[in-house]
Design a protein around this motif. Sequence first.
Motif, PDB file in Angstrom:
ATOM      1  N   LEU B   8       6.269 -19.329  10.436  1.00  0.00           N
ATOM      2  CA  LEU B   8       5.611 -19.043  11.301  1.00  0.00           C
ATOM      3  C   LEU B   8       4.480 -18.349  10.778  1.00  0.00           C
ATOM      4  N   THR B   9       3.197 -19.061  11.213  1.00  0.00           N
ATOM      5  CA  THR B   9       2.031 -18.636  10.781  1.00  0.00           C
ATOM      6  C   THR B   9       1.089 -18.382  12.028  1.00  0.00           C
ATOM      7  N   ALA B  10       0.690 -16.914  11.729  1.00  0.00           N
ATOM      8  CA  ALA B  10      -0.161 -16.475  13.068  1.00  0.00           C
ATOM      9  C   ALA B  10      -1.379 -16.019  12.748  1.00  0.00           C
ATOM     10  N   ARG B  11      -2.558 -16.511  13.199  1.00  0.00           N
ATOM     11  CA  ARG B  11      -3.913 -15.985  12.614  1.00  0.00           C
ATOM     12  C   ARG B  11      -4.831 -15.403  13.908  1.00  0.00           C
ATOM     13  N   ASP B  12      -5.055 -14.227  13.630  1.00  0.00           N
ATOM     14  CA  ASP B  12      -6.083 -13.547  14.618  1.00  0.00           C
ATOM     15  C   ASP B  12      -5.683 -13.678  15.864  1.00  0.00           C
ATOM     16  N   LEU B  13      -4.478 -13.356  16.018  1.00  0.00           N
ATOM     17  CA  LEU B  13      -3.771 -13.193  17.518  1.00  0.00           C
ATOM     18  C   LEU B  13      -4.229 -12.205  18.322  1.00  0.00           C
ATOM     19  N   SER B  14      -4.825 -12.284  19.577  1.00  0.00           N
ATOM     20  CA  SER B  14      -5.117 -11.351  20.381  1.00  0.00           C
ATOM     21  C   SER B  14      -4.658 -11.361  21.560  1.00  0.00           C
ATOM     22  N   LYS B  15      -4.234 -10.492  22.402  1.00  0.00           N
ATOM     23  CA  LYS B  15      -3.637 -10.164  23.577  1.00  0.00           C
ATOM     24  C   LYS B  15      -3.752  -9.055  24.462  1.00  0.00           C
ATOM     25  N   ALA B  16      -4.585  -9.034  25.635  1.00  0.00           N
ATOM     26  CA  ALA B  16      -4.955  -7.916  26.375  1.00  0.00           C
ATOM     27  C   ALA B  16      -4.082  -7.762  27.538  1.00  0.00           C
ATOM     28  N   THR B  20      -6.152  -2.897  28.150  1.00  0.00           N
ATOM     29  CA  THR B  20      -5.487  -2.566  26.955  1.00  0.00           C
ATOM     30  C   THR B  20      -5.357  -3.803  26.030  1.00  0.00           C
ATOM     31  N   ARG B  21      -5.953  -3.459  24.948  1.00  0.00           N
ATOM     32  CA  ARG B  21      -5.777  -4.578  23.931  1.00  0.00           C
ATOM     33  C   ARG B  21      -4.365  -4.186  23.176  1.00  0.00           C
ATOM     34  N   ALA B  22      -3.363  -5.127  23.522  1.00  0.00           N
ATOM     35  CA  ALA B  22      -2.110  -4.887  23.092  1.00  0.00           C
ATOM     36  C   ALA B  22      -2.167  -5.465  21.607  1.00  0.00           C
ATOM     37  N   LEU B  23      -2.867  -6.470  21.305  1.00  0.00           N
ATOM     38  CA  LEU B  23      -2.981  -6.977  20.284  1.00  0.00           C
ATOM     39  C   LEU B  23      -4.425  -7.491  19.685  1.00  0.00           C
ATOM     40  N   ASP B  24      -4.828  -7.102  18.570  1.00  0.00           N
ATOM     41  CA  ASP B  24      -6.325  -7.271  18.338  1.00  0.00           C
ATOM     42  C   ASP B  24      -6.532  -7.799  17.112  1.00  0.00           C
ATOM     43  N   GLY B  25      -6.478  -9.099  16.827  1.00  0.00           N
ATOM     44  CA  GLY B  25      -6.548  -9.932  15.600  1.00  0.00           C
ATOM     45  C   GLY B  25      -5.485  -9.834  14.516  1.00  0.00           C
ATOM     46  N   LYS B  46       3.928  -3.730  18.911  1.00  0.00           N
ATOM     47  CA  LYS B  46       5.099  -4.288  18.348  1.00  0.00           C
ATOM     48  C   LYS B  46       5.706  -5.334  19.116  1.00  0.00           C
ATOM     49  N   SER B  47       6.171  -4.893  20.132  1.00  0.00           N
ATOM     50  CA  SER B  47       6.744  -5.916  21.030  1.00  0.00           C
ATOM     51  C   SER B  47       5.902  -7.018  21.539  1.00  0.00           C
ATOM     52  N   THR B  48       4.701  -6.867  21.763  1.00  0.00           N
ATOM     53  CA  THR B  48       3.761  -7.969  22.122  1.00  0.00           C
ATOM     54  C   THR B  48       3.716  -8.732  21.140  1.00  0.00           C
ATOM     55  N   LEU B  49       3.487  -8.369  19.983  1.00  0.00           N
ATOM     56  CA  LEU B  49       3.476  -9.222  18.661  1.00  0.00           C
ATOM     57  C   LEU B  49       4.681  -9.947  18.606  1.00  0.00           C
ATOM     58  N   MET B  50       5.862  -9.488  18.710  1.00  0.00           N
ATOM     59  CA  MET B  50       7.017 -10.239  18.802  1.00  0.00           C
ATOM     60  C   MET B  50       7.127 -11.252  20.024  1.00  0.00           C
ATOM     61  N   HIS B  51       6.654 -10.752  21.117  1.00  0.00           N
ATOM     62  CA  HIS B  51       6.591 -11.683  22.293  1.00  0.00           C
ATOM     63  C   HIS B  51       5.602 -12.947  22.067  1.00  0.00           C
ATOM     64  N   CYS B  52       4.809 -12.571  21.522  1.00  0.00           N
ATOM     65  CA  CYS B  52       3.709 -13.661  21.044  1.00  0.00           C
ATOM     66  C   CYS B  52       4.352 -14.813  19.997  1.00  0.00           C
ATOM     67  N   LEU B  53       5.003 -14.208  18.959  1.00  0.00           N
ATOM     68  CA  LEU B  53       5.500 -14.877  17.760  1.00  0.00           C
ATOM     69  C   LEU B  53       6.573 -15.843  18.514  1.00  0.00           C
ATOM     70  N   ALA B  54       7.400 -15.226  19.169  1.00  0.00           N
ATOM     71  CA  ALA B  54       8.475 -16.066  19.756  1.00  0.00           C
ATOM     72  C   ALA B  54       8.177 -17.020  20.877  1.00  0.00           C
ATOM     73  N   GLY B  55       6.825 -16.978  21.184  1.00  0.00           N
ATOM     74  CA  GLY B  55       6.486 -17.801  22.241  1.00  0.00           C
ATOM     75  C   GLY B  55       6.856 -17.461  23.718  1.00  0.00           C
ATOM     76  N   VAL B 216       1.954  -1.954  12.764  1.00  0.00           N
ATOM     77  CA  VAL B 216       1.059  -2.138  13.564  1.00  0.00           C
ATOM     78  C   VAL B 216       0.415  -1.030  14.036  1.00  0.00           C
ATOM     79  N   ARG B 217      -0.699  -0.658  14.527  1.00  0.00           N
ATOM     80  CA  ARG B 217      -1.259   0.489  15.066  1.00  0.00           C
ATOM     81  C   ARG B 217      -2.516   0.027  15.882  1.00  0.00           C
ATOM     82  N   ASP B 218      -2.261   0.520  17.039  1.00  0.00           N
ATOM     83  CA  ASP B 218      -3.537  -0.026  18.005  1.00  0.00           C
ATOM     84  C   ASP B 218      -3.765  -1.328  18.257  1.00  0.00           C
ATOM     85  N   GLY B 219      -2.518  -2.289  18.023  1.00  0.00           N
ATOM     86  CA  GLY B 219      -2.890  -3.697  17.991  1.00  0.00           C
ATOM     87  C   GLY B 219      -3.244  -4.300  16.863  1.00  0.00           C
ATOM     88  N   ARG B 220      -3.315  -3.583  15.918  1.00  0.00           N
ATOM     89  CA  ARG B 220      -3.949  -4.185  14.628  1.00  0.00           C
ATOM     90  C   ARG B 220      -2.684  -3.906  13.280  1.00  0.00           C
TER      91      ARG B 220
END
Lengths: 765, 229, 174
Positions: B8-16, B20-25, B46-55, B216-220
């Motif tokens: 899995l390769t993630a680059r610069d993922l962001s999700k708001a 709330t910026r749950a993920l920020d790059g 953390k969970s947001t990151l995991m959910h993103c990684l898992a699609g 992960v802290r504050d989405g980073r």
Amino acid sequence: MSASWLRQLAFGVRLACRGGVTGWTRVALTATAVGLGVAFLLLAASVPNLLEARDTRVAARVDDGQGPDLPDGILLVVMTDTEFRGVTIRGRLLQPLSATAPTPPGVSALPKAGEMVVSPALDELLAEPGGALLRARLDYRVVGRIADEGLAGPGEFAYYAGGDQLDGKAGVRRLAAFGDPSPGPGPDPRLILMAVVAFVVLLAPVAIFIAAAVRFGGESRDRRLAALRLMGADLAMTRRFAAGEALAGGLLGLGVGAVIFLAGRQLVDRFTLWDISAFPADVRPSLPLTALIAVAVPALAVGVALGVLRKVAIEPLGVVRRAGQGRRRLWWRLLPSVAGLALLAPMLAGLVDTDGQLARVQVGGGAVLMLMGVATLLPWLVEAVVRRLGGGGLSWQLAIRRIQMDSASAARLVSGVAVAVAGAIALQTFVAGMESAFTDATGADLSRAQVTAALDEGATPARAREISGRLSATPGVRSVTSVAYTDVELPDTDDYSSLVVGSCAELRELARLSRCRSGDTFIVEGARAERDTVDPAEPPRPGARVTALGTGWTIPATATQVKARTLPDGSTWNRTILATPAAVPALAAKPLRLQYFIDLDQTRPDIGELVRNTAAQVSPMMAVYGIREVKVDSKFSGILRGTLVGTVALLLLIGTSMLATMLDQLRERRALLAALTAFGAKRGALTRATLWQMAVPVVLGLVPAVLAGTALGVALLAMLGFPLHVSLTQLFVTVAAGAGVVALVTLASLPVQLRLMRPDGLRVE
Amino acid sequence: MTGDAPLLTARDLSKAYGTTRALDGVSLDVRAGEILAVMGPSGSGKSTLMHCLAGIVRPDSGELRYRDRDLIAASDAERSALRRGEFGFVFQFGQLVPELTCLENVALPLRMEGVRRKEAERRAAYWLERLDVADVAGKRPGQASGGQGQRVAIARALVTEPSVVFADEPTGALDSLNGEMVMRLLTECAEQSRTAVVLVTHEPSVAAYSHREIVVRDGRIRTSAGSAR
Amino acid sequence: MSLSHTLLALLERGPRHGYDLKQEFDAQFGQDRPLHYGQVYATLARLLKNGLVEVDAVEHGGGPERKRYAITTAGVTDVEEWLSQPESPALYLHSTLYTKVVLALLTGRDAAAVLDAQRAAHLDLMRTLTRRKTRGDLADALICDHAIFHLEADLRWLELTSARLDRLAEEVRS
Ligand SMILES: Nc1ncnc2c1ncn2[C@@H]1O[C@H](COP(=O)(O)OP(=O)(O)O)[C@@H](O)[C@H]1O
Ligand SMILES: [Mg+2]
């Protein structure tokens, strides 16, 4: 009942209201649902008063006439009812013979000739732009309105017009007072029985509906109670809290129901059902029934809440469902059905008079028990069947396993629908059976004529020809066939026959004549059409002396026997004397009764109304009827339609509670649904599982519903001696309506389900 | 760590979510067979990151590839199919279907893929055995203990032999002894089958089962400290 | 805890007399054990010898001679290295860690990075212990557990401190 006991009850009430937003929505939901049910009950409780008020008003305006030997103060009344674009208009021509003549109820002064007073509904109809045709027919000046007390209901179309020169005409009634001096025996006891059944059928599901409403959000309530147990509440206390909470919902529901009822009552005069409308003031719930509702609904709520608690153990650390102690037993679940049949059986066997007061209670009770039987049998049936189900695809497995784990809630979810459908089927089988007994194919031939008109006041041959001419001249009329006839008394019997006077061409419409010349007389044979009841009366014989229009006349010995020919309206004039005018010179010039068969160009709009207008110009007393291929007692078709509408409304009501319960259940599974979606479960598979989960209990519920409903309906028919008759179409429509509501509910819950599958559900609060 | 290309390769993922910026790059690689701990205080994303990684959740921006597939462009159906076939999941709780037996629960992902019931349940039984919970196979999850339930959930995550297992606070609801057992079995099984594990946790003692961690802290992502190995 | 690094880092904020250094140290870290003058001057002398500080100015007054010390470039590098190097995870680390965080804040460095580095080091040790525990026998497991629980306490403290860094910065700088 100690003070602390009451305090705990009150605490339960407060608890219900203070449970935060969810607590409030729960109470509001319960109260709304209970309120809907209560409103329904109050409406039902108003029916006796409603009917009584209506009957009283209708009885007060009865104008049947009291015979010719009346004192002063006489009013002449002619019935001039008519029909306009499908609605019935009650009409009367009034002519006072003295200043003391009575006035009909709701009318302050008798209209003078050329004037009329009308009901508000008719006033509006006349004022409409489309009312021009009707204005031409009711060619009187409107001078006032009939007050409410003179009307059967707010939607009734009625008028009283002033007439003149009515005296002496046939069909005129002489009246010293309005009102029914000797009120009849009331409605047909069979209809009362039907009403009793209808009530039971409609109210049993409402009770189930209310019971379901009380259970809304029960799981969160249980958790709240568990938290209280942790704080030291004992079991008895939790029961009282729960009772208090249910009481809150029930009492609030009563209030909401009263408000819905009062608000809905204001709208009641906007609706007309089966030509019946009601004044809001008529819709008064009967006091004893209202008291019963006010006590029974909260009691039911508390009873249900306590019943639910019996099946769960609220422990300090959570709620433990008392897993089924063994299988459900069948025998007591069959008891209600068996008891119901036992109540109905004596009447089936003809041992009990079905008209009595006791019989009504017995039939009502039997019906209730039969319907309850469906509800009690259902959990057993669902459990027994689902236990044996297995295999199948993933969705099927998920659904079946879920029902297996909690067959009680699955059964409960659909029991309302099942009972409603069972009731509706019973009612419809019953009504349809009665209808089939009252419905006949008329044998009408609509290609020959579509409308008949009758003038009973008597017309001379010249006037008859003139009337024929005017009818023929009405645009859209293709041909007019007329029959002029009078009654003849046969010798040595009380029997009557008819004498038709007409040209050979006219007589040929009534019988198959091989030869006919002026001066001939014929006698139509007495052979009745097969479907008619056997009439032993002999046809008149040639040479017999008969009396017609007060004159004696001997049937010529030369009169030949002929066979009847069916008229366009399907009737046959049997046992009738046919005479050419030359054969009855003494009678031919006298005023005879007339009947016309009119063939219309039906592609023209409002052609029927034009014919009615012509008839009204001829005489207000001339009646015009459409010929129907099937003669239906319109009361029955109305009732059938009404039951269907009622059933659908009831099913929708139940549907709302099903939806609420279902959404409740879905929300409980929020995390699970989201987790399964994360796993990559196809949404389709999960929604299909939900669909199966509903469909299986519904199918299982509809089977006993159809059986019990049909059995009950057939039992009622047999009880009243009607031929047994099961209408498969009605059955299908009702079952489809039940299944449709469930499908609708499932469909309506889909958006929520899809939303719950979103990953938000994975968040831990 | 082996030098093969990341799974899995993630680059610069962001999700708001709203503001709330749950993920920020966030940029990150997950390699085959590695156990990666995602740490951070709760609410850090953390969970947001995991959910993103898992699609499960589609990020607002950034790049995300699984092997050579673009997960951001993939349709919901494609991502669902990927989750069924290539990924496994363990959550804190609420994931087992209460009305199915434990065995049926474990067989569920296989059945979703269309494996026949018999075969699915045979393979499920094997995994229950491996996770030492064969004795609850015929019971419903409600009749098993929390630790057993979580091991059933792990069996269910592993039964499809996925290349990545995503575990979000898998021991969050367990005591330390049970938590330890669950973590030991999870990591052992994953290592034996060279399954990568993305382990979301805020507990150091759970993260200690990983090969490396990110915070992960504050989405980073704070550090991507080199692992000890 | 390293006194020389602490004094060095305090000097990074600007040249100071030995006396001022002691005052400042006591205010930030000397809650329970204030420094002796002797300790300060001995330490400064060593730093001077190592070229990490230099004498900035000498004031001749009525009393004893007063030197003002300033940090050298080598001294700044030394502080930098010290702060970025995590301590080897050991028991009762907190006073050193605390000092490091405060000094990072005082010298305008990234205190969170200090904590992160420390966490990584702690976690690495924990990882090793966890491995040893899962492979070893019960005695191993019990011994490792003891260490793991202490590391966990440290990590928890690191976590909490990370979360409260902003408030700490305010208090330290005021
Ligand atoms: N579906 C959502 N809707 C709104 N906000 C969300 C949603 N999911 C997460 N968040 C917010 O995003 C942030 C990160 O959440 P999350 O990834 O769950 O953190 P963690 O798992 O580290 O505790 C939090 O502030 C949370 O409130
Ligand atoms: Mg989380």
